[in-house]
Design a protein around this motif. Structure first.
Motif, PDB file in Angstrom:
ATOM      1  N   ASP A   1       0.872  -1.173   0.000  1.00 56.20           N
ATOM      2  CA  ASP A   1       0.000   0.000   0.000  1.00 56.20           C
ATOM      3  C   ASP A   1       0.905   1.218   0.000  1.00 56.20           C
ATOM      4  O   ASP A   1       1.765   1.362   0.870  1.00 56.20           O
TER       5      ASP A   1
ATOM      6  N   TRP B   1       1.637   5.495  -0.428  1.00 57.30           N
ATOM      7  CA  TRP B   1       1.230   6.895  -0.429  1.00 57.30           C
ATOM      8  C   TRP B   1       2.250   7.648  -1.267  1.00 57.30           C
ATOM      9  O   TRP B   1       3.408   7.738  -0.901  1.00 57.30           O
TER      10      TRP B   1
ATOM     11  N   ARG C   1      -5.804   7.453  -6.818  1.00 54.68           N
ATOM     12  CA  ARG C   1      -6.066   6.751  -5.554  1.00 54.68           C
ATOM     13  C   ARG C   1      -6.798   5.445  -5.849  1.00 54.68           C
ATOM     14  O   ARG C   1      -7.770   5.427  -6.601  1.00 54.68           O
TER      15      ARG C   1
END
Length: 90
Positions: free
Chosen positions: A77, A79, A85
């Motif tokens: 995961d 960022w 997104r």
């Protein structure tokens, strides 16, 4: 690359969910995450799964060895990056 990691206890192997909080004050520029060498990101969480007997055999292995194990499965995961997104990358 910087990496901080920890092993979970064997009892955590039965978990079906994880949660965490994260905030970024100043982001790195968005880059294409699927391109090796140009994949800057603020944070990436790796979840490494393997059969129980292989997990036990790799209990004291370093994280790079575990990530390269042929029977390991990884969910990452991320960022950061210049992708939408929720986009799934190979």
């Amino acid at each position: 690359m910087s990496l901080i990691w920890t092993r979970l206890s064997m009892s955590d192997g039965a978990a079906t969910k994880a949660s965490w909080n994260c905030s970024v004050r100043e982001s790195v520029p968005g880059t294409p995450l699927a391109r090796k060498g140009g994949n800057d990101r603020n944070l990436a969480l790796y979840f490494v799964f393997m059969p129980p007997e292989r997990a036990e055999a790799n209990r004291n292995a370093n994280v790079r060895k575990m990530l390269r194990a042929p029977d390991a499965r990884v969910i990452m995961d991320v960022w950061g990056g210049n992708h939408g997104r929720g986009e799934i990358l190979p």
